[in-house]
Scaffold this motif. Structure first.
Motif, PDB file in Angstrom:
ATOM      1  N   SER A  12     -11.952 -28.743  36.548  1.00 39.10           N
ATOM      2  CA  SER A  12     -12.024 -27.286  36.313  1.00 39.10           C
ATOM      3  C   SER A  12     -11.743 -26.918  34.858  1.00 39.10           C
ATOM      4  N   THR A  13     -11.939 -27.872  33.946  1.00 40.75           N
ATOM      5  CA  THR A  13     -11.792 -27.546  32.527  1.00 40.75           C
ATOM      6  C   THR A  13     -13.136 -27.184  31.907  1.00 40.75           C
ATOM      7  N   SER A  14     -14.184 -27.185  32.711  1.00 35.17           N
ATOM      8  CA  SER A  14     -15.526 -27.026  32.151  1.00 35.17           C
ATOM      9  C   SER A  14     -16.488 -26.576  33.250  1.00 35.17           C
ATOM     10  N   GLY A  15     -17.611 -26.031  32.861  1.00 42.61           N
ATOM     11  CA  GLY A  15     -18.747 -25.816  33.758  1.00 42.61           C
ATOM     12  C   GLY A  15     -18.449 -25.087  35.062  1.00 42.61           C
ATOM     13  N   ILE A  16     -18.940 -25.650  36.164  1.00 39.39           N
ATOM     14  CA  ILE A  16     -18.843 -25.017  37.488  1.00 39.39           C
ATOM     15  C   ILE A  16     -17.380 -24.855  37.909  1.00 39.39           C
ATOM     16  N   LEU A  33      -5.411 -26.536  38.083  1.00 38.39           N
ATOM     17  CA  LEU A  33      -6.553 -26.844  37.214  1.00 38.39           C
ATOM     18  C   LEU A  33      -6.493 -28.324  36.868  1.00 38.39           C
ATOM     19  N   HIS A  34      -7.658 -28.898  36.611  1.00 35.73           N
ATOM     20  CA  HIS A  34      -7.682 -30.348  36.410  1.00 35.73           C
ATOM     21  C   HIS A  34      -8.906 -30.760  35.601  1.00 35.73           C
ATOM     22  N   GLY A  35      -8.731 -31.789  34.810  1.00 41.49           N
ATOM     23  CA  GLY A  35      -9.884 -32.343  34.100  1.00 41.49           C
ATOM     24  C   GLY A  35      -9.430 -33.199  32.937  1.00 41.49           C
ATOM     25  N   ASP A  63      -6.938 -39.146  35.903  1.00 42.49           N
ATOM     26  CA  ASP A  63      -8.263 -39.768  35.785  1.00 42.49           C
ATOM     27  C   ASP A  63      -8.736 -40.151  37.190  1.00 42.49           C
ATOM     28  N   LEU A  64      -9.815 -39.561  37.631  1.00 38.69           N
ATOM     29  CA  LEU A  64     -10.269 -39.751  39.018  1.00 38.69           C
ATOM     30  C   LEU A  64     -10.842 -41.142  39.277  1.00 38.69           C
ATOM     31  N   ARG A  65     -10.914 -41.962  38.245  1.00 42.37           N
ATOM     32  CA  ARG A  65     -11.326 -43.363  38.489  1.00 42.37           C
ATOM     33  C   ARG A  65     -10.171 -44.170  39.049  1.00 42.37           C
ATOM     34  N   ASN A  90     -15.052 -31.104  42.763  1.00 44.49           N
ATOM     35  CA  ASN A  90     -16.122 -30.665  41.863  1.00 44.49           C
ATOM     36  C   ASN A  90     -16.390 -31.637  40.719  1.00 44.49           C
ATOM     37  N   ALA A  91     -15.367 -32.360  40.249  1.00 46.94           N
ATOM     38  CA  ALA A  91     -15.555 -33.210  39.058  1.00 46.94           C
ATOM     39  C   ALA A  91     -16.722 -34.170  39.266  1.00 46.94           C
ATOM     40  N   GLY A  92     -17.469 -34.385  38.218  1.00 44.31           N
ATOM     41  CA  GLY A  92     -18.587 -35.318  38.340  1.00 44.31           C
ATOM     42  C   GLY A  92     -19.096 -35.720  36.973  1.00 44.31           C
ATOM     43  N   ILE A  93     -19.756 -36.876  36.945  1.00 38.31           N
ATOM     44  CA  ILE A  93     -20.396 -37.339  35.705  1.00 38.31           C
ATOM     45  C   ILE A  93     -21.806 -37.800  36.050  1.00 38.31           C
ATOM     46  N   ILE A 140     -18.709 -30.274  45.865  1.00 38.37           N
ATOM     47  CA  ILE A 140     -19.896 -29.943  45.072  1.00 38.37           C
ATOM     48  C   ILE A 140     -20.770 -31.203  45.033  1.00 38.37           C
ATOM     49  N   ALA A 141     -21.807 -31.164  45.859  1.00 43.32           N
ATOM     50  CA  ALA A 141     -22.768 -32.277  45.877  1.00 43.32           C
ATOM     51  C   ALA A 141     -23.847 -31.951  44.853  1.00 43.32           C
ATOM     52  N   SER A 142     -25.095 -31.902  45.308  1.00 42.57           N
ATOM     53  CA  SER A 142     -26.219 -31.646  44.398  1.00 42.57           C
ATOM     54  C   SER A 142     -27.483 -31.678  45.252  1.00 42.57           C
ATOM     55  N   GLY A 186     -29.209 -26.971  42.410  1.00 45.24           N
ATOM     56  CA  GLY A 186     -30.238 -27.471  41.484  1.00 45.24           C
ATOM     57  C   GLY A 186     -29.632 -27.455  40.090  1.00 45.24           C
ATOM     58  N   TRP A 187     -30.434 -27.024  39.105  1.00 41.18           N
ATOM     59  CA  TRP A 187     -29.939 -27.056  37.716  1.00 41.18           C
ATOM     60  C   TRP A 187     -28.948 -25.932  37.439  1.00 41.18           C
ATOM     61  N   VAL A 188     -27.805 -26.301  36.880  1.00 38.23           N
ATOM     62  CA  VAL A 188     -26.783 -25.325  36.496  1.00 38.23           C
ATOM     63  C   VAL A 188     -26.488 -25.537  35.007  1.00 38.23           C
ATOM     64  N   ASP A 189     -26.381 -24.431  34.286  1.00 34.56           N
ATOM     65  CA  ASP A 189     -26.220 -24.510  32.830  1.00 34.56           C
ATOM     66  C   ASP A 189     -24.794 -24.917  32.465  1.00 34.56           C
ATOM     67  N   THR A 190     -24.551 -26.208  32.328  1.00 29.05           N
ATOM     68  CA  THR A 190     -23.224 -26.728  31.988  1.00 29.05           C
ATOM     69  C   THR A 190     -23.390 -27.931  31.038  1.00 29.05           C
ATOM     70  N   PRO A 191     -22.277 -28.388  30.433  1.00 25.37           N
ATOM     71  CA  PRO A 191     -22.376 -29.546  29.522  1.00 25.37           C
ATOM     72  C   PRO A 191     -22.873 -30.827  30.199  1.00 25.37           C
TER      73      PRO A 191
HETATM   74  P1  NAD Z   1     -19.109 -30.540  33.463  1.00 26.16           P
HETATM   75  O1  NAD Z   1     -19.453 -31.739  32.669  1.00 26.16           O
HETATM   76  O2  NAD Z   1     -19.177 -29.189  32.821  1.00 26.16           O
HETATM   77  O3  NAD Z   1     -17.634 -30.714  34.097  1.00 26.16           O
HETATM   78  C1  NAD Z   1     -17.209 -31.930  34.647  1.00 26.16           C
HETATM   79  C2  NAD Z   1     -15.706 -31.888  34.901  1.00 26.16           C
HETATM   80  O4  NAD Z   1     -15.326 -33.152  35.463  1.00 26.16           O
HETATM   81  C3  NAD Z   1     -14.877 -31.708  33.624  1.00 26.16           C
HETATM   82  O5  NAD Z   1     -13.773 -30.861  33.895  1.00 26.16           O
HETATM   83  C4  NAD Z   1     -14.392 -33.115  33.325  1.00 26.16           C
HETATM   84  O6  NAD Z   1     -13.172 -33.156  32.600  1.00 26.16           O
HETATM   85  C5  NAD Z   1     -14.213 -33.664  34.732  1.00 26.16           C
HETATM   86  N1  NAD Z   1     -14.220 -35.136  34.751  1.00 26.16           N
HETATM   87  C6  NAD Z   1     -15.193 -35.957  34.331  1.00 26.16           C
HETATM   88  N2  NAD Z   1     -14.800 -37.246  34.435  1.00 26.16           N
HETATM   89  C7  NAD Z   1     -13.540 -37.232  34.943  1.00 26.16           C
HETATM   90  C8  NAD Z   1     -12.585 -38.229  35.267  1.00 26.16           C
HETATM   91  N3  NAD Z   1     -12.811 -39.547  35.073  1.00 26.16           N
HETATM   92  N4  NAD Z   1     -11.392 -37.836  35.763  1.00 26.16           N
HETATM   93  C9  NAD Z   1     -11.114 -36.537  35.917  1.00 26.16           C
HETATM   94  N5  NAD Z   1     -11.974 -35.542  35.640  1.00 26.16           N
HETATM   95  C10 NAD Z   1     -13.174 -35.888  35.150  1.00 26.16           C
HETATM   96  O7  NAD Z   1     -20.061 -30.618  34.742  1.00 26.16           O
HETATM   97  P2  NAD Z   1     -20.606 -29.548  35.815  1.00 26.16           P
HETATM   98  O8  NAD Z   1     -22.056 -29.429  35.640  1.00 26.16           O
HETATM   99  O9  NAD Z   1     -19.763 -28.343  35.872  1.00 26.16           O
HETATM  100  O10 NAD Z   1     -20.409 -30.439  37.137  1.00 26.16           O
HETATM  101  C11 NAD Z   1     -19.547 -30.117  38.206  1.00 26.16           C
HETATM  102  C12 NAD Z   1     -20.119 -30.721  39.473  1.00 26.16           C
HETATM  103  O11 NAD Z   1     -21.366 -30.110  39.775  1.00 26.16           O
HETATM  104  C13 NAD Z   1     -20.402 -32.231  39.388  1.00 26.16           C
HETATM  105  O12 NAD Z   1     -19.988 -32.863  40.574  1.00 26.16           O
HETATM  106  C14 NAD Z   1     -21.901 -32.288  39.238  1.00 26.16           C
HETATM  107  O13 NAD Z   1     -22.429 -33.498  39.723  1.00 26.16           O
HETATM  108  C15 NAD Z   1     -22.315 -31.105  40.081  1.00 26.16           C
HETATM  109  N6  NAD Z   1     -23.676 -30.604  39.799  1.00 26.16           N
HETATM  110  C16 NAD Z   1     -24.005 -30.159  38.558  1.00 26.16           C
HETATM  111  C17 NAD Z   1     -25.305 -29.701  38.334  1.00 26.16           C
HETATM  112  C18 NAD Z   1     -25.749 -29.200  36.992  1.00 26.16           C
HETATM  113  O14 NAD Z   1     -26.964 -28.984  36.813  1.00 26.16           O
HETATM  114  N7  NAD Z   1     -24.869 -28.980  36.039  1.00 26.16           N
HETATM  115  C19 NAD Z   1     -26.241 -29.698  39.388  1.00 26.16           C
HETATM  116  C20 NAD Z   1     -25.837 -30.151  40.639  1.00 26.16           C
HETATM  117  C21 NAD Z   1     -24.557 -30.603  40.840  1.00 26.16           C
END
Ligand code: NAD
Length: 260
Positions: A12-16, A33-35, A63-65, A90-93, A140-142, A186-191
């Motif tokens: 929750s430090t970024s994006g969705i 909050l986490h990230g 670190d979620l790993r 929600n976190a994802g890469i 938060i899947a996709s 689908g597509w969301v405007d995030t980093p």
């Molecule tokens: P983002 O890159 O803006 O944010 C990702 C967040 O995950 C950040 O807070 C980051 O610090 C955290 N994170 C990453 N690696 C981590 C780790 N090892 N440990 C702890 N935290 C970690 O991305 P977003 O687009 O907001 O994505 C959020 C979710 O939405 C993800 O699961 C992504 O797959 C999903 N999603 C995004 C889109 C898109 O188009 N942006 C579309 C479908 C689904």
């Protein structure tokens, strides 16, 4: 209605996740909050939320790993703010590359962060929800939890996995006042998607704005990206009493991508 409840939002430090934090805080929800943010910056962010919304907010950079780090994170969150009522995984890469050359470390990281972390957070949060007979788990899947795309083997495997996990936990909690759902954007405007956009710009020798348009329209009929806040508002609805019968669902929010 949600005032005083406690929500944990991974990533929750970024994006969705950050946009969702603002939506829930606006309703008086206390926040974990986490990230991956410098802890000092993270604490400042939590303080900003506390002051702006008059809520309790803390920050953690687990670190979620690392499953042990996740367990310590949830223990700390419950110790400091109480039972987690709303869990948002929600976190994802992302990493895109064809399967034949997909790096093993990227595969492992994506499965750990985008899938296994949700298992760990759910396992640690459920007992408190079960005692209260109330809870909301939103993963938060996709769209990539519902369909495939080339070069996204790990991401699609993790997102399909989280859709399956969502169904199972929903079934297990069906009589406990706890709903469990996945949102499939689908597509969301995030980093998260910046690299995909810059890769297209370099490959096709076009401006970033054009590359972004090309990326979106390649598969998604609605030709614009969603704003992260739209997902936050949908999450708010899923937390409401009106949504108490929605559970075990994988809900597309995808500009008709999966309607094709
Ligand atoms: P983002 O890159 O803006 O944010 C990702 C967040 O995950 C950040 O807070 C980051 O610090 C955290 N994170 C990453 N690696 C981590 C780790 N090892 N440990 C702890 N935290 C970690 O991305 P977003 O687009 O907001 O994505 C959020 C979710 O939405 C993800 O699961 C992504 O797959 C999903 N999603 C995004 C889109 C898109 O188009 N942006 C579309 C479908 C689904």
């Amino acid at each position: 209605m949600l005032k005083g409840k406690v929500a944990l939002i991974t990533g929750s430090t970024s994006g969705i996740g950050l946009a969702t934090a603002h939506v829930l805080a606006g309703e008086g929800v206390n926040l974990i909050l986490h990230g991956l943010l410098d802890p000092e910056e993270g604490d400042k962010l939590a303080q900003h939320f506390s002051v702006q919304y008059k809520i309790n907010a803390i920050f953690d950079d687990a670190d979620l790993r690392n499953p042990l780090a996740i367990q310590q994170f949830i223990d700390r969150a419950q110790f400091e703010l109480g039972t987690i009522d709303i869990l948002i995984n929600n976190a994802g890469i992302q990493h895109t590359e064809q399967t034949a050359s997909f790096p093993l470390n990227k595969w492992n990281d994506i499965i750990a962060i985008n899938l296994s972390a949700a298992f760990h957070t759910i396992q640690k949060s459920l007992p408190g929800m079960q005692v209260n007979q109330w809870g909301r788990i939103i993963n938060i899947a996709s769209v990539h939890g519902l369909v495939g795309s080339k070069n996204k083997s790990a991401y699609c495997a993790a997102k399909h996995g989280i859709v399956g996990l969502t169904k199972v936990v929903a079934l297990e909690c069906a009589e406990q006042g706890i709903t469990v759902n996945a949102i499939c954007p689908g597509w969301v405007d995030t980093p998260l998607i910046n690299k995909q956009i810059s890769d297209i710009a370099a490959r096709d020798n076009v401006e970033l704005a054009q590359a972004k348009y090309n990326l979106v329209t390649a598969k998604q009929p609605q030709p614009e990206m969603m704003e992260p806040k739209q997902i936050g508002e949908f999450i708010l609805f899923l937390c409401s009493d009106s949504a108490r019968s929605i559970t075990g669902a994988s809900l597309p929010m995808d500009g008709a991508w999966t309607a094709q």
